[in-house]
Design an enzyme around this catalytic site. Structure first.
Site, mmCIF file in Angstrom:
data_model
loop_
_atom_site.group_PDB
_atom_site.id
_atom_site.type_symbol
_atom_site.label_atom_id
_atom_site.label_comp_id
_atom_site.label_asym_id
_atom_site.label_seq_id
_atom_site.Cartn_x
_atom_site.Cartn_y
_atom_site.Cartn_z
ATOM 1 N N ARG A 165 0.818 -1.205 0.000
ATOM 2 C CA ARG A 165 0.000 0.000 0.000
ATOM 3 C C ARG A 165 0.856 1.261 0.000
ATOM 4 N NH1 ARG A 165 -2.307 0.628 4.657
ATOM 5 N NH2 ARG A 165 -4.411 1.342 4.149
ATOM 6 N N ARG A 169 9.372 6.377 -3.848
ATOM 7 C CA ARG A 169 9.443 7.415 -4.872
ATOM 8 C C ARG A 169 10.884 7.880 -5.092
ATOM 9 N NH1 ARG A 169 4.858 10.292 -2.109
ATOM 10 N NH2 ARG A 169 2.982 9.228 -2.830
ATOM 11 N N ARG A 240 -5.674 -6.108 15.873
ATOM 12 C CA ARG A 240 -4.935 -5.119 16.642
ATOM 13 C C ARG A 240 -5.862 -3.957 16.963
ATOM 14 N NH1 ARG A 240 -0.492 -6.400 19.149
ATOM 15 N NH2 ARG A 240 0.698 -4.508 18.636
ATOM 16 N N ARG A 270 3.316 6.341 16.702
ATOM 17 C CA ARG A 270 3.272 7.635 16.022
ATOM 18 C C ARG A 270 2.564 8.659 16.905
ATOM 19 N NH1 ARG A 270 -1.201 6.806 11.086
ATOM 20 N NH2 ARG A 270 -2.908 6.024 12.398
ATOM 21 N N GLU A 293 0.092 7.350 19.953
ATOM 22 C CA GLU A 293 -0.662 6.156 19.556
ATOM 23 C C GLU A 293 0.123 4.895 19.897
ATOM 24 O OE1 GLU A 293 -1.991 4.493 15.239
ATOM 25 O OE2 GLU A 293 -2.649 6.535 15.729
ATOM 26 N N TYR A 341 -8.164 -5.804 5.391
ATOM 27 C CA TYR A 341 -7.442 -4.574 5.688
ATOM 28 C C TYR A 341 -7.570 -3.664 4.475
ATOM 29 C CZ TYR A 341 -3.590 -1.555 7.241
ATOM 30 O OH TYR A 341 -2.824 -0.482 7.638
ATOM 31 N N ASP A 343 -8.672 0.384 2.745
ATOM 32 C CA ASP A 343 -8.768 1.815 2.975
ATOM 33 C C ASP A 343 -10.228 2.274 2.920
ATOM 34 O OD1 ASP A 343 -6.057 2.344 3.345
ATOM 35 O OD2 ASP A 343 -5.681 2.539 1.193
#
Length: 379
Positions: A165, A169, A240, A270, A293, A341, A343
């Protein structure tokens, strides 16, 4: 069952087809894990279950959600504090040059990355996928320990699809996503989902668990955990969950929406500074709100975020899917109902598809299938 995006979209499509729907959710708010609400002291819009960013290349999905509220252009940026330095994510040309103390141009960086790891034709797990993408040193720095904290298992046990995902770059583009449509709802996700559910053929009941309903229905659409629906009779699927710790500070605390912490010695994964998720809002307070988190194993009754889909989970899911296909009158959908899982835009896409199949079936006197999208197979 479920007043998140998936449940709301299916209910709206059924309602627009002339079918009466009852939507229930055991939480006291719609929008599921996308729930947002304004902090009373500061006016900051808080993403109550962690940051959610809408992004899609699907024109039908964008046209659908755009009908239910104003959306503001938004480009998400993420950074990582690791080894006492800050890097740009996802891994891009700036990350590579900073990490290797170089000044490579795109073609040089691409060739350099290829020298770090022999190609892996078909990566079998998360670790192999990461090594194939970025090599050992970048994997160890940015991915290995963060993944272990996030998922609670060795990366070798996780499917490669989790990392697929994220892009790699060879430019200085630090935009986290590359979809044509990237936006945030001006008044938060909860307002959007509430508007989707606002239809004369939809009744919404909050604070109600589906197990407590006594009425009978022509059909049930279930977006909770498939193992929960069957009373965990075969065992618990692995999930989770997340725990959040709030920090209030004066002034800009992070300087960005999200900062990752891949170092193994840092217990949180994070930090999110919520004011940066809605920069168009006129925040009336100098106080900024940051959430740390922490990822942990889910237990029954906790908010479920990410299906693990380890080998044992896949076998257990297959058994539950077998039970579901023998249970007429129920369609399982959503991230939890299909143990997938996915989006936000993919969840909406699946909900639109599920509703289309269901409308055709119900209006012709037939029962919709247990699954419109295949829950089994390689995750």
């Amino acid at each position: 069952m479920g007043a998140g995006f998936s449940g709301a979209v299916i209910a709206r499509k059924l309602a627009e087809a002339g079918l009466s729907c009852l939507v229930v959710d055991e939480r006291d708010h719609p929008a599921g894990n996308c729930h947002t609400s304004e902090d009373a002291e500061t006016g900051i819009m808080i993403h109550r279950y962690g940051p959610h960013i809408f992004h899609t290349d699907d024109d039908e999905i964008w046209a659908f959600v755009a009908k239910f509220g104003e959306w503001m252009p938004y480009r998400h940026s993420v950074f990582a504090t690791v080894g006492g330095e800050v890097y740009s994510l996802p891994v891009n040309l700036l990350t590579i040059n900073q990490f290797f103390h170089s000044a490579m141009v795109p073609a040089e960086a691409e060739e350099f990355i290829k020298t770090l790891q022999p190609p892996i034709a078909d990566p079998a797990n998360f670790r192999e996928q990461a090594l194939s993408m970025v090599g050992e040193r970048l994997y160890e720095t940015f991915f290995r320990h963060y993944t272990e904290k996030q998922w609670g298992v060795e990366p070798e046990l996780l499917p490669a699809s989790i990392l697929k995902r994220l892009p790699l770059r060879f430019s200085y583009d630090s935009n986290y996503f590359h979809h044509r449509q990237q936006a945030m709802p001006r008044d938060g996700y909860t307002a959007i989902v509430a508007a989707i559910l606002d239809h004369r053929n939809i009744e919404l009941r909050l604070g109600v668990a589906s197990e407590t309903l006594t009425e009978t229905f022509d059909h049930t659409f279930y977006s909770g955990g498939i193992d929960r629906y069957f009373g965990y009779c075969l065992g618990d699927l692995g999930y989770r969950t997340l725990r959040f710790e709030e920090v209030r500070t004066t002034g800009d605390g992070l300087g960005c929406p999200v900062m990752n912490f891949p170092d193994p010695g840092t217990p949180w994964t994070r930090m999110t500074e919520h004011r940066h998720l809605s920069p168009w809002r006129n925040h009336r307070s100098p106080i900024s709100i940051i959430w740390k988190e922490y990822a942990q194993s889910a237990v029954r009754g906790s908010a479920l975020f990410y299906p693990l889909r380890l080998a044992a989970d896949e076998r257990l899911l297959e058994a539950y899917v077998g039970l579901a296909r023998q249970r007429p009158g129920v369609t399982f959908f959503g991230r939890l109902g299909s143990y997938a899982y996915i989006d936000m835009d993919a969840a909406i896409r699946r909900a639109i598809d599920t509703a289309a199949v269901a409308v055709r079936a119900l209006t012709s006197g037939n029962s919709p299938p247990a699954f419109v999208h295949q829950p089994l197979g390689k995750a």
